[in-house]
Design an enzyme around this catalytic site. Structure first.
Site, mmCIF file in Angstrom:
data_model
loop_
_atom_site.group_PDB
_atom_site.id
_atom_site.type_symbol
_atom_site.label_atom_id
_atom_site.label_comp_id
_atom_site.label_asym_id
_atom_site.label_seq_id
_atom_site.Cartn_x
_atom_site.Cartn_y
_atom_site.Cartn_z
ATOM 1 N N VAL A 60 58.676 -39.692 -3.063
ATOM 2 C CA VAL A 60 58.346 -38.631 -2.096
ATOM 3 C C VAL A 60 59.605 -37.857 -1.697
ATOM 4 O O VAL A 60 59.575 -36.630 -1.581
ATOM 5 C CB VAL A 60 57.617 -39.214 -0.858
ATOM 6 C CG1 VAL A 60 57.334 -38.125 0.173
ATOM 7 C CG2 VAL A 60 56.307 -39.877 -1.279
ATOM 8 N N CYS A 61 60.716 -38.542 -1.536
ATOM 9 C CA CYS A 61 61.978 -37.865 -1.198
ATOM 10 C C CYS A 61 62.423 -36.974 -2.358
ATOM 11 O O CYS A 61 62.892 -35.853 -2.144
ATOM 12 C CB CYS A 61 63.060 -38.886 -0.875
ATOM 13 S SG CYS A 61 62.642 -39.976 0.501
ATOM 14 N N ASP A 62 62.273 -37.467 -3.572
ATOM 15 C CA ASP A 62 62.584 -36.711 -4.776
ATOM 16 C C ASP A 62 61.757 -35.423 -4.799
ATOM 17 O O ASP A 62 62.299 -34.327 -4.961
ATOM 18 C CB ASP A 62 62.278 -37.593 -5.996
ATOM 19 C CG ASP A 62 62.502 -36.891 -7.317
ATOM 20 O OD1 ASP A 62 63.471 -37.229 -8.005
ATOM 21 O OD2 ASP A 62 61.684 -36.008 -7.682
#
Length: 185
Positions: free
Chosen positions: A68-70
């Site tokens: 999700v951060c990616d």
């Protein structure tokens, strides 16, 4: 860990479904953006106040190495082209060399990654430090050229995505207002 604040907030976020404690105050729309100092990819300190006068998106993520951060960081990297002179800052507690390695592998060139690992200066100022695991909770802030917060989103479940479209729209409006103010000055 730097403990410049004793504010603890419970019941506002979960991590993998479990309640967590966030350290620091909640930053809201209309607030003056708190200053902080983090580390750039070259390990040099970067003070937020040095970026004043421009529109800034601050994307807080637990770790760039997670899906999700990616996705969040790649989406902001794509959006930079449509945001004019807006700076997009992604802050995590990842070490600067790991951030640089991730950016190289991901082809992320337009987002500035910053590390809050050393002092948690950003996390404590913006109320996103997860006390139990010393990571940052997912959040997105947009700060206009006058250092006023014009968008603030704390994602309730850290593993869920932020509303990136809302943040991009807020940044677009702030950038348009900045350009209009410059023309009328």
């Amino acid at each position: 860990m730097n403990t410049v604040t004793s504010t603890e907030r419970t019941g506002v976020a979960t991590f993998r479904g479990n309640p967590v404690t966030l350290l620091g105050p909640e930053v809201a729309v209309g607030d003056r953006a708190p200053d902080f100092t983090v580390l750039g990819r070259d390990m040099a300190p970067v003070r937020f106040a040095s970026l004043s006068g421009t529109t800034r998106v601050i994307s807080a993520v637990p770790s760039l190495e997670t899906p999700v951060c990616d996705l969040q960081t790649r989406r902001f990297n794509e959006a930079v082209a449509e945001l004019g002179e807006t700076s997009v800052l992604t802050v995590s507690v990842d070490l600067p060399p790991a951030q640089a390695r991730w950016c190289g592998a991901a082809g992320v060139e337009h987002v500035r990654t910053l590390s809050d690992h050393r002092d948690l200066s950003f996390g404590l100022a913006y109320g996103v430090v997860i006390k139990e695991i010393r990571l940052l909770a997912r959040a997105v802030f947009v700060v206009d050229a006058t250092d006023t917060v014009v968008h603030a989103e704390y994602v309730r479940e850290v593993g869920q995505p932020a509303d990136l479209d809302a943040a991009i729209d807020a940044a677009r409006r702030a950038e348009t207002a900045r350009r209009s103010a410059g023309r009328s000055a």
